[in-house]
Design an enzyme around this catalytic site. Structure first.
Site, mmCIF file in Angstrom:
data_model
loop_
_atom_site.group_PDB
_atom_site.id
_atom_site.type_symbol
_atom_site.label_atom_id
_atom_site.label_comp_id
_atom_site.label_asym_id
_atom_site.label_seq_id
_atom_site.Cartn_x
_atom_site.Cartn_y
_atom_site.Cartn_z
ATOM 1 N N TYR A 407 0.839 -1.168 -0.072
ATOM 2 C CA TYR A 407 -0.038 0.125 -0.033
ATOM 3 C C TYR A 407 0.835 1.176 0.088
ATOM 4 O O TYR A 407 2.035 1.220 0.122
ATOM 5 C CB TYR A 407 -1.316 -0.092 0.997
ATOM 6 C CG TYR A 407 -0.826 -0.184 2.574
ATOM 7 C CD1 TYR A 407 -1.966 -0.412 3.119
ATOM 8 C CD2 TYR A 407 0.522 0.077 3.174
ATOM 9 C CE1 TYR A 407 -1.700 -0.622 4.615
ATOM 10 C CE2 TYR A 407 0.604 -0.151 4.383
ATOM 11 C CZ TYR A 407 -0.437 -0.468 5.287
ATOM 12 O OH TYR A 407 -0.271 -0.710 6.595
ATOM 13 N N GLU A 408 0.193 2.358 -0.266
ATOM 14 C CA GLU A 408 0.758 3.810 -0.506
ATOM 15 C C GLU A 408 1.626 3.591 -1.988
ATOM 16 O O GLU A 408 2.604 4.351 -1.861
ATOM 17 C CB GLU A 408 1.551 4.046 0.686
ATOM 18 C CG GLU A 408 1.101 4.043 2.145
ATOM 19 C CD GLU A 408 -0.111 5.265 2.231
ATOM 20 O OE1 GLU A 408 -0.074 6.069 1.300
ATOM 21 O OE2 GLU A 408 -0.680 5.239 3.232
ATOM 22 N N GLY A 409 1.232 2.775 -2.717
ATOM 23 C CA GLY A 409 1.854 2.633 -4.028
ATOM 24 C C GLY A 409 3.089 1.588 -3.772
ATOM 25 O O GLY A 409 3.769 1.484 -2.786
#
Length: 600
Positions: A407-409
């Site tokens: 997550y968060e890229g």
């Protein structure tokens, strides 16, 4: 103020400038107020979160919500929120500190905390109108309300701007009707307000909206997702069916959603790196305690060199992560303060401050999320069969760590972003890569110096080595940019190799500079373990640069050019005095084993 502005570090510039140890911020520089805040957060976690790990593992979503309310009562949810909107208005370093120490006990709570304080609240704080901020932010800062962030869709993950959710303006122009499906929405089960991204008409870019969670307004959800880790973090699919949103609830302006999403993720990335630190401290401490208690062959396993090597590597990576995270956090804080002093609003200053260091945010997200996974993995290994059992905290730490690389890229996206953003900065003239890259090319053509350097000063060779690693990056990346130009984006494997070199340079430099500063302040003889960690981290970083440099060069250069660059790579990764790696690990482990926890 202008002169101060010019002296501030710029994002990505670490690669082409020499940073002095006295110019970086380290965890040893925390103020009394910050240390009090850290201790208050630790006390909360040790009282409310750590003893209840089994409730989180048993998917007690209500307990996650209850714990979040308690965090709100103590003011932890409003650390980054300006005082005008009910928060504590603390600086960026303090917000990192809270995020770090509140996140070590369980990924379930740390995900709920991170999603709420970061991507759930910050978009309104940073992009909202005054009316929007006054209406929503105080409730979010106190924990009366919780926030969630609806970006990802079944067909729009890493390609965030490809979402299909639609926003249609009503005939009377008073509201939008939002229709679409969002997935993997953290805090969906107990949130009061969503930040929703939708497309108006055929707009190129999505638009952000603040949407109150009202089931009677066309909002429905699937059941909770069953996940590998972060089991008590509420994660649901959310469906919007002609959900009415007043026009005044548009966030920022039409078509600005993609920018909001990307900037929110920049903040999210560096905070996520911080959120992986205390987990490493706790896992290392837990592993040390077990190794001291577990007797095999008539001796504690902590006496075995193989176990000691593992503890040393775990501690070293954690120490390096701390060094780099707080270095970048202070750079961001200084940039924000300088902009505020120049008359900019808090909103604009924070946005620009974080955006300036987007490269470092991506670097940290990748490095520290991978370190926490490796740390938990080695934690299981030290516990042996017990580590695989749910009766010990290692297996949940391992499962919880796994999401941090997604997550968060994803880490793949962030690796490519870090190099891509650096090249863009160079094109805009914000970082001079071309000049230094040309100098490296000239140096390769010249005759190397055979003088015996003077390494009598602490870290003289290590700092020279970091300078050479920077040259290795400039050689590989500079040649790749020359060869492919704007097409470089499509050579993803080459970007990944270059990114790994970039990451190791930033992390190694951060840990060496922190330790040099520490040795100057406390005396080298009093920080021999930290000196050993800095030297060990650098040694491992040189290995990564050697491997990734070879891979990069072999993938785009041929013949004489390839031979010349391989020769350069050998020159740039060659120690004059190789460190004794086994002795370094032993120095580090001895203190951990003696003190029975992560002591740095």
């Amino acid at each position: 103020m202008e002169t101060e502005e010019k002296q501030l570090a710029r994002g990505g510039q670490f690669l082409v400038t020499e940073t002095k140890s006295e110019d970086i911020f380290t965890p040893e520089d925390f103020s009394e107020e910050q240390i009090m805040m850290r201790d208050t957060v630790k006390e909360f976690v040790d009282r409310e979160i750590w003893p209840n790990k089994d409730r989180f593992e048993k998917k007690d979503y209500a307990f996650t919500e209850e714990s979040m309310r308690k965090a709100g009562e103590l003011g932890f949810l409003g650390i980054a929120v300006p005082e005008a909107y009910g928060g504590l208005g603390m600086g960026f370093v303090s917000t990192m500190l809270v995020c770090d120490y509140i996140s070590g006990a369980t990924g379930s709570f740390s995900t709920a905390f991170g999603a709420h304080t970061g991507i759930g609240t910050m978009p309104i704080t940073l992009y909202g109108t005054e009316e929007q901020k006054l209406k929503y932010v105080p409730k979010l800062a106190s924990g009366e309300w919780f926030g969630a962030y609806c970006l990802t869709e079944p067909g729009a993950g890493s390609d965030a701007n490809s979402g299909k959710t639609k926003a249609v303006l009503s005939d009377d122009g008073t509201h939008y009707k939002i229709t679409g499906q969002k997935m993997w929405i953290s805090n969906a089960g107990f949130c009061s307000v969503f930040i929703v991204f939708a497309r108006i008409g055929d707009d190129k870019n999505i638009t952000g909206f603040i949407v109150e969670n009202d089931p009677s307004n066309g909002i429905s959800m699937n059941e909770e997702e069953h996940k590998l880790g972060i089991r008590a973090s509420s994660t649901r699919q959310v469906f919007f069916n002609e959900t009415k949103v007043p026009v005044e609830n548009m966030l920022s302006e039409r078509g600005n959603g993609f920018k909001i999403a990307m900037n929110a993720l920049n903040v999210g990335r560096i905070k996520l790196a911080a959120a992986c630190l205390d987990a490493q401290r706790r896992v290392t401490s837990g592993a040390a305690k077990y190794a001291n208690e577990r007797i095999q062959f008539n001796t504690p396993i902590a006496n075995f060199g193989v176990i000691r090597a593992k503890l040393a590597e775990m501690a070293t990576n954690c120490y390096a992560g701390e060094s780099a995270c707080y270095r970048a956090a202070k750079n961001i804080e200084d940039r924000i303060e300088a902009r505020v002093a120049n008359g900019e609003s808090h909103q604009a200053a924070e946005l620009k401050g974080v955006e300036e260091f987007a490269i470092e945010c991506s670097i940290l997200k990748v490095a520290v999320s991978e370190d926490v996974q490796n740390c938990a993995d080695e934690g299981i290994q030290i516990f042996g069969g017990m580590g695989f059992s749910e009766d010990t905290p290692m297996e949940s730490a391992w499962r919880d760590a796994r999401i941090a690389r997604i997550y968060e890229g994803t880490n793949e996206i962030n690796r490519m972003l870090s190099v891509g953003m650096l090249v863009k900065k160079a094109m805009k003239g914000h970082v001079d890569l071309l000049g230094p890259a040309m100098k490296v090319a000239e140096e390769l053509m010249g005759i190397p110096s055979f003088d015996s350097p003077d390494y009598s000063e602490l870290f003289a060779e290590e700092k020279e080595m970091i300078g050479k690693l920077k040259k290795a990056f400039l050689m590989v990346a500079g040649s790749a940019v020359q060869k492919y130009g704007p097409e470089l984006d499509s050579h993803q494997q080459l970007l990944m190799a270059a990114s790994d070199i970039l990451i190791e340079i930033y992390m190694a430099e951060s840990v060496v500079l922190r330790t040099e500063k520490l040795a100057k302040n406390k005396g080298a003889e009093n920080v021999k373990e930290q000196i050993a960690m800095a030297q060990l981290y650098l040694y491992k970083a040189v290995d990564v640069v050697t491997i990734k440099g070879k891979e990069g060069i072999a993938s785009f250069a041929e013949g004489d050019e390839q031979r010349m660059m391989m020769m350069g790579l050998r020159r740039f990764t060659k120690y004059n005095n190789m460190p004794n790696v086994v002795a370094l690990r032993e120095t580090i482990a001895a203190k951990i084993v003696a003190e029975n926890h992560y002591p740095y």
